[in-house]
Structures are given as structure tokens and as C-alpha cells.
Design an enzyme around this catalytic site. Structure first.
Site, PDB file in Angstrom:
ATOM      1  N   GLU A 248       0.889  -1.159   0.000  1.00 24.57           N
ATOM      2  CA  GLU A 248       0.000   0.000   0.000  1.00 24.57           C
ATOM      3  C   GLU A 248       0.921   1.200   0.000  1.00 24.57           C
ATOM      4  O   GLU A 248       1.741   1.346   0.907  1.00 24.57           O
ATOM      5  CB  GLU A 248      -0.894  -0.072   1.249  1.00 24.57           C
ATOM      6  CG  GLU A 248      -2.071   0.841   1.178  1.00 24.57           C
ATOM      7  CD  GLU A 248      -1.884   2.010   2.082  1.00 24.57           C
ATOM      8  OE1 GLU A 248      -1.370   3.037   1.580  1.00 24.57           O
ATOM      9  OE2 GLU A 248      -2.221   1.906   3.254  1.00 24.57           O
ATOM     10  N   CYS A 285      -2.463   7.731   4.840  1.00 26.86           N
ATOM     11  CA  CYS A 285      -2.513   7.365   3.417  1.00 26.86           C
ATOM     12  C   CYS A 285      -3.813   7.857   2.790  1.00 26.86           C
ATOM     13  O   CYS A 285      -3.919   7.968   1.571  1.00 26.86           O
ATOM     14  CB  CYS A 285      -2.364   5.868   3.243  1.00 26.86           C
ATOM     15  SG  CYS A 285      -3.026   4.931   4.596  1.00 26.86           S
TER      16      CYS A 285
HETATM   17  P1  NAP Z   1       9.461   3.682   3.678  1.00 25.22           P
HETATM   18  O1  NAP Z   1      10.677   4.480   3.474  1.00 25.22           O
HETATM   19  O2  NAP Z   1       8.785   3.163   2.479  1.00 25.22           O
HETATM   20  O3  NAP Z   1       9.869   2.468   4.646  1.00 25.22           O
HETATM   21  C1  NAP Z   1       8.941   1.503   5.083  1.00 25.22           C
HETATM   22  C2  NAP Z   1       9.667   0.211   5.438  1.00 25.22           C
HETATM   23  O4  NAP Z   1      10.177  -0.374   4.248  1.00 25.22           O
HETATM   24  C3  NAP Z   1      10.859   0.411   6.356  1.00 25.22           C
HETATM   25  O5  NAP Z   1      10.939  -0.690   7.215  1.00 25.22           O
HETATM   26  C4  NAP Z   1      12.029   0.418   5.405  1.00 25.22           C
HETATM   27  O6  NAP Z   1      13.185  -0.088   6.014  1.00 25.22           O
HETATM   28  C5  NAP Z   1      11.581  -0.537   4.331  1.00 25.22           C
HETATM   29  N1  NAP Z   1      12.156  -0.200   3.025  1.00 25.22           N
HETATM   30  C6  NAP Z   1      11.962   0.954   2.332  1.00 25.22           C
HETATM   31  N2  NAP Z   1      12.634   0.913   1.174  1.00 25.22           N
HETATM   32  C7  NAP Z   1      13.273  -0.270   1.140  1.00 25.22           C
HETATM   33  C8  NAP Z   1      14.138  -0.890   0.190  1.00 25.22           C
HETATM   34  N3  NAP Z   1      14.487  -0.284  -0.941  1.00 25.22           N
HETATM   35  N4  NAP Z   1      14.624  -2.112   0.465  1.00 25.22           N
HETATM   36  C9  NAP Z   1      14.296  -2.731   1.610  1.00 25.22           C
HETATM   37  N5  NAP Z   1      13.492  -2.187   2.568  1.00 25.22           N
HETATM   38  C10 NAP Z   1      12.989  -0.985   2.319  1.00 25.22           C
HETATM   39  O7  NAP Z   1       8.375   4.486   4.498  1.00 25.22           O
HETATM   40  P2  NAP Z   1       8.495   5.369   5.831  1.00 25.22           P
HETATM   41  O8  NAP Z   1       9.839   5.204   6.428  1.00 25.22           O
HETATM   42  O9  NAP Z   1       7.372   5.008   6.656  1.00 25.22           O
HETATM   43  O10 NAP Z   1       8.267   6.858   5.365  1.00 25.22           O
HETATM   44  C11 NAP Z   1       8.886   7.449   4.273  1.00 25.22           C
HETATM   45  C12 NAP Z   1       7.854   7.984   3.302  1.00 25.22           C
HETATM   46  O11 NAP Z   1       6.928   6.939   2.991  1.00 25.22           O
HETATM   47  C13 NAP Z   1       6.974   9.092   3.822  1.00 25.22           C
HETATM   48  O12 NAP Z   1       7.564  10.334   3.719  1.00 25.22           O
HETATM   49  C14 NAP Z   1       5.749   8.936   2.951  1.00 25.22           C
HETATM   50  O13 NAP Z   1       5.922   9.593   1.737  1.00 25.22           O
HETATM   51  C15 NAP Z   1       5.638   7.472   2.709  1.00 25.22           C
HETATM   52  N6  NAP Z   1       4.620   6.782   3.547  1.00 25.22           N
HETATM   53  C16 NAP Z   1       3.425   6.483   2.982  1.00 25.22           C
HETATM   54  C17 NAP Z   1       2.465   5.846   3.751  1.00 25.22           C
HETATM   55  C18 NAP Z   1       1.147   5.467   3.172  1.00 25.22           C
HETATM   56  O14 NAP Z   1       0.265   5.154   3.943  1.00 25.22           O
HETATM   57  N7  NAP Z   1       0.974   5.425   1.891  1.00 25.22           N
HETATM   58  C19 NAP Z   1       2.702   5.526   5.068  1.00 25.22           C
HETATM   59  C20 NAP Z   1       3.957   5.846   5.620  1.00 25.22           C
HETATM   60  C21 NAP Z   1       4.891   6.467   4.829  1.00 25.22           C
HETATM   61  P3  NAP Z   1      14.438   0.808   6.451  1.00 25.22           P
HETATM   62  O15 NAP Z   1      13.977   2.200   6.622  1.00 25.22           O
HETATM   63  O16 NAP Z   1      14.886   0.164   7.714  1.00 25.22           O
HETATM   64  O17 NAP Z   1      15.407   0.651   5.361  1.00 25.22           O
END
Ligand code: NAP
Length: 509
Positions: A248, A285
Site C-alpha cells: 500500500e 494514506c
Molecule cells: P518507507 O521508506 O517506504 O519504509 C517503510 C519500510 O520499508 C521500512 O521498514 C524500510 O526499512 C523498508 N524499506 C523501504 N525501502 C526499502 C528498500 N528499498 N529495500 C528494503 N526495505 C525498504 O516508508 P516510511 O519510512 O514510513 O516513510 C517514508 C515515506 O513513505 C513518507 O515520507 C511517505 O511519503 C511514505 N509513507 C506512505 C504511507 C502510506 O500510507 N501510503 C505511510 C507511511 C509512509 P528501512 O527504513 O529500515 O530501510
């Protein structure tokens, strides 16, 4: 790096003792344990599995105040939200317990043999759903309880009969560890193998990548960024045995203000919109990131009220400094777009906080520059002014897939609503009337999903009881003697409370 720290969201400062980072050896051990536990766990009867889910909910409640304190410190979200989210997490586990007990998820089908059928007899065919195998769950930053360690992905996978390996979100390691301990205790008290639930922690892409690539993992549940979801989906597809990733990701959740509703209550709608936009610092989201309406006095009244509300909004602590920085960057990118006007800006945010902001542009400009429709995770939204309904429909047609769309309408708007509905059905997973998209009910008829990029698979939902379907697959048993059939498919199991489709007719009990 072998250690990391829990960070207080409000200050950006570390708290407590350094925490150990799970290694790739831990990933291998967790996945091996999950694989070893699979056959035992999936063989549990419905009552055992349901009672186990309820036991997890009880254990989470038993943590008490330390859980709420950890939640507040690590997320920056207020106590009321934390207590509400804990209630939702436990309610979700209890809902899945009820689903498991009722047995409909097994989708039992029986086509009895037709030995006398001409020209060929039909064999006896029976079908049930079985769990897919160990599931990797990525906890979400924005719901440290309801979408993290014991959140919807974990609850639905455990309900399906799949062992779960969680990659805890590094933004709330203490909250995650408390929940993981509660689940581990429930596993032990239920007499289940340890591998039914495992918890890995650490801030590194390598950890999550290793988990998704481990051959024992059969499916992935993820909530987070589009970049993260797509990276994991690519890894999952490149495996020797590709697996599904239910991610998601991003959505700007269009809100359509139809003309009669705008005329009657533009100002009221403007004020209510700001409440939805700024709730939880906009870190949902389902945040209303796009307002669509046809030019007119009603829209002017909406914009005036929304402008006032956003101008008065105070900055709020964001989940992490990284998310606050990403928000500031996304806002700056929108501000720099030609033809995009900043209507209102709340008090400026900081390294740890985000201030609300409202933009406005014309439909023509919005259509000309795809970047105006990019998700900015936080309390940012853009009003798109359309010349007429035809232009509004063109904007809708150009949108990417979304989790939700909202219609604000009066009875006299029914004609317009009927004209936009076919487009909305193609674009989104949930359509709401006269409400706000933030606030997702956990129930049977909920869809929290939608076409790409809102999710990676529009046939699924990550909230509500249908979420269990992601972690099940059908197996058909042809010409089996009764004794060899799975118990629920035998003739003597009829009446066990589960519905069955017998020769095409739904038979209850
Ligand atoms: P994220 O960066 O997507 O990370 C979520 C999880 O996935 C973390 O455990 C992260 O691990 C892992 N991950 C991310 N990229 C990865 C990759 N390339 N390989 C392996 N694991 C990976 O999300 P976030 O930290 O929650 O927030 C960052 C951004 O995500 C926000 O600014 C927002 O734009 C978006 N977000 C969207 C929603 C939604 O509901 N759609 C919710 C939350 C966040 P590590 O960080 O440990 O590497």
C-alpha cells in the site's frame, strides 16, 4: 552499524539504551523457524487459531501504560490517538478471530461425483483455501500499532494460518519490541511453535531486502512509500521463485465538491476539510490531498474558510525527522511549480514538525504538469479549479489510482454524481459520500486498496476481513477417499458452522 537507537519524535534525540540490529543470519534463522512452524500452525483447528488471536489482543492490553508511553515518545502522536489505535489493533485481532471461527474464509466447495453422467462421468471434486506459507510484514511508520507489528497485515496472515516474520519499522523500535513480546508470549501460552511469529529490527534496506529474498517467504505485506514498495516488489519478482508483494503506497484521495453542496455549505465544508487535512499532521494514506470543484461562489466560500483554517493551523510533530524533511521537500517542489499558487500556510514547521499548507491551481495547469498531483505525505493539499463538469471529468480521467474518492453532494447533485461514478470506480478502492477519507473502519465491507500506485494489487485490501484472502490459495482434491480428505471437506464435517458451496448452491451449516 550493529546498534541503533530509539528516537523521540518531538526532539529528534535518541532515548534509552542502544538496540541491537538484526543480522542477515537472524533473517535466515527467523525464516527457517517460520518454515518449520508452517505445517503445525496451518493444521490448527479454527477454534485454536481464533483463541490465539484473541490471546494476542489480551496480551497487548496487558502491557498497559508502557506501551502508550513508548507510542507517544516514538511517534509524536497524542495519547488519545495511541489509545484509539491500541483499541483498533485489538479489535482487528478479535475481528479476525471471529472470521476464523465462522469458517467462510476456507471457501469450501464440493462438486460430488456424477458417475452416470454421459458422455463422461464427473469425478468427486472438493476445494478449500490453504495458507500460502510464511509471510514477511513491513510495519508502517504512520500506524505504530494498527499497521505495524501486530497490525492488519500480521493479524490477517496469522488468521490465514501463515507464520509471520515482521520487519519492525525503525521509527518505533521500543513500541514494536513491546508488541512483539506480547505476541511471542501468546504463541508460547497457546502451545504453538516459536516460529509462528518472529520480529526483526533495524534501520537498513539490506535487512528488508534479505527478508523478501529468503526462499521460505511466500508473500509480503507492506505499507510505506512508493519507492520502498516498488523496490521490494522488484526484489520479489526477481527471486528464483517470485512471490506477491501486497504494497500500500501512495494516494492523494480526491475530494469532489459538487455544485449544489458547495452552494449550500461551501464555508462549512472548507472548515471541516481543514480538520481532516491536519489530523495526525496529515500523515495518513487517506489524507485529502486534492480538492476538485467547478468555479463559482460556493468554491470561493470553501477556499476562504479553508484558507483561514490552514493559516491558523499550528505545526505538528511528524513521525520522524526524515518524514519531516521529505514533507518540506515535497511542499517546496509544489511551491516551485508554475501556475501553482500558495493559498495559505500555517505556522512554519521545523526539523521535527510540519506546518499545514494549501495550494490552488487551474485544471488546465494541473493537467499540464503531472508533478502537481504527486503525493506529499503530510498536511498539504491542492485545490484544482475546473471550468465545468467536463473539465472536472478530464482531470479525474488523468488521475493515477487512488485509495479513496469523496463526493460532497446534496440531493440535487445526484445527476452529476452518477456521471462521475463510473470514472471513480475505475480509479479508486473506496468511494465516500459526505464524509472525509481519513478514518478507515475495520469491518467486512471495507476496501483499503485500489489501482496502482495506491497499491501493487487492486484486487486486494489491507484493512478489513477481506485482507485474509491475500494470504490464501485454493487447492482442489479430486477423487479422494473420505479418510484422506482434509477434515473440513469430509461429509461428516457438514454442520460444523462453515458455509459450503455444494454443487453450486451455497449451503449454510
Ligand atoms: P518507507 O521508506 O517506504 O519504509 C517503510 C519500510 O520499508 C521500512 O521498514 C524500510 O526499512 C523498508 N524499506 C523501504 N525501502 C526499502 C528498500 N528499498 N529495500 C528494503 N526495505 C525498504 O516508508 P516510511 O519510512 O514510513 O516513510 C517514508 C515515506 O513513505 C513518507 O515520507 C511517505 O511519503 C511514505 N509513507 C506512505 C504511507 C502510506 O500510507 N501510503 C505511510 C507511511 C509512509 P528501512 O527504513 O529500515 O530501510
Amino acid at each position: 552499524m550493529t546498534e541503533f537507537r530509539s528516537i523521540v519524535a518531538a526532539t529528534g534525540e535518541p532515548q534509552g539504551e542502544p538496540l541491537a540490529i538484526s543480522t542477515t543470519a537472524d533473517v535466515a534463522a527467523a525464516c527457517a523457524a517460520a518454515a518449520a512452524a508452517f505445517d503445525t500452525y496451518r493444521a490448527t483447528d479454527r477454534e485454536t487459531r481464533a483463541a490465539f488471536l484473541e490471546r494476542i489482543a489480551d496480551e497487548i492490553m496487558a502491557i498497559g501504560e508502557p506501551l502508550i508511553e513508548a507510542y507517544i515518545a516514538e511517534s509524536g502522536l497524542p495519547r488519545g490517538r495511541g489509545e484509539g489505535e491500541r483499541g483498533r489493533t485489538c479489535g482487528q485481532l478479535r475481528l479476525f478471530a471471529d472470521v476464523v471461527r465462522k469458517g467462510q474464509w476456507q471457501q469450501l466447495r464440493i462438486d460430488p461425483a456424477l458417475p452416470d453422467r454421459a458422455p463422461l462421468p464427473r469425478p468427486d471434486l472438493r476445494l478449500r483455501m490453504i495458507p500460502v506459507g510464511p509471510v514477511a510484514v513491513f510495519g508502517a511508520s504512520n500506524f505504530p500499532l494498527a499497521f505495524s507489528t501486530a497490525g492488519g497485515d500480521t493479524a490477517s496472515a496469522l488468521a490465514a494460518g501463515c507464520p509471520v516474520v515482521v520487519k519492525g519499522h525503525p521509527a518505533h523500535p521500543v513500541t514494536g519490541a513491546l508488541i512483539a513480546a506480547a505476541i511471542t508470549k501468546a504463541v508460547k501460552d497457546a502451545g504453538l511453535p516459536e516460529g509462528v511469529f518472529q520480529h526483526l529490527v533495524g534501520p537498513s534496506n539490506e535487512l528488508g531486502a534479505a527478508l523478501v529474498q529468503h526462499p521460505a517467504i511466500m508473500a509480503v505485506g507492506f505499507t510505506g512509500s512508493r519507492g520502498g514498495g516498488l523496490a521490494l516488489a522488484r526484489l520479489a519478482q526477481a527471486r528464483e521463485v517470485p512471490i506477491p508483494v501486497y504494497a500500500e503506497m501512495s494516494s492523494i484521495n480526491p475530494v469532489l465538491l459538487l455544485p449544489e453542496a458547495l452552494k449550500a455549505r461551501g464555508e462549512v465544508l472548507g472548515a471541516a476539510f481543514v480538520g481532516s487535512l491536519t489530523m495526525g499532521a496529515g500523515q495518513f494514506c487517506t489524507n485529502p490531498g486534492l480538492i476538485l470543484a467547478v468555479e463559482g461562489e460556493g468554491l470561493d466560500a470553501f477556499v476562504t474558510a479553508a484558507t483561514t483554517g490552514v493559516s491558523e493551523a499550528k505545526p505538528q510533530t511528524m513521525l520522524t525527522t526524515g518524514i519531516a524533511a521529505a514533507y518540506a521537500k515535497g511542499v517546496a517542489a509544489l511551491q516551485a511549480l508554475p501556475g501553482v499558487e500558495t493559498l495559505a500556510k500555517g505556522e512554519e514547521g521545523s526539523v521535527t514538525t510540519g506546518g499545514a499548507i494549501l495550494f490552488q491551481t487551474s485544471a488546465a495547469q494541473f493537467l499540464a504538469d503531472k508533478a502537481a498531483g504527486d503525493e506529499v505525505f503530510g498536511a498539504s493539499s491542492i485545490v484544482v479549479r475546473c471550468k465545468d463538469e467536463a473539465e472536472l471529468l478530464t482531470v479525474l480521467e488523468g488521475l493515477e489510482g487512488q485509495l479513496t474518492a469523496t463526493l460532497h453532494m446534496d440531493d440535487a447533485d445526484e445527476g452529476a454524481a452518477a456521471r462521475v461514478l463510473p470514472v471513480l470506480e475505475r480509479k479508486v478502492g473506496r468511494i465516500l459520500v459526505n464524509g472525509w477519507p481519513t478514518g478507515v473502519e475495520v469491518c467486512h465491507a471495507m476496501v483499503h486498496g485500489g489501482p496502482f500506485p495506491s497499491t501493487s494489487d487492486p484486487r486486494t485490501t489491507s484493512v478489513g476481513s477481506m485482507a485474509i484472502d491475500r494470504y490464501l490459495r485454493p487447492v482442489s482434491y479430486q477423487n479422494f477417499a473420505q479418510g484422506l480428505l482434509p477434515a473440513e471437506l469430509r461429509d461428516d464435517a457438514f454442520g460444523d458452522g462453515a458455509p459450503r458451496l455444494i454443487d453450486g448452491t451455497l449451503t449454510l451449516n
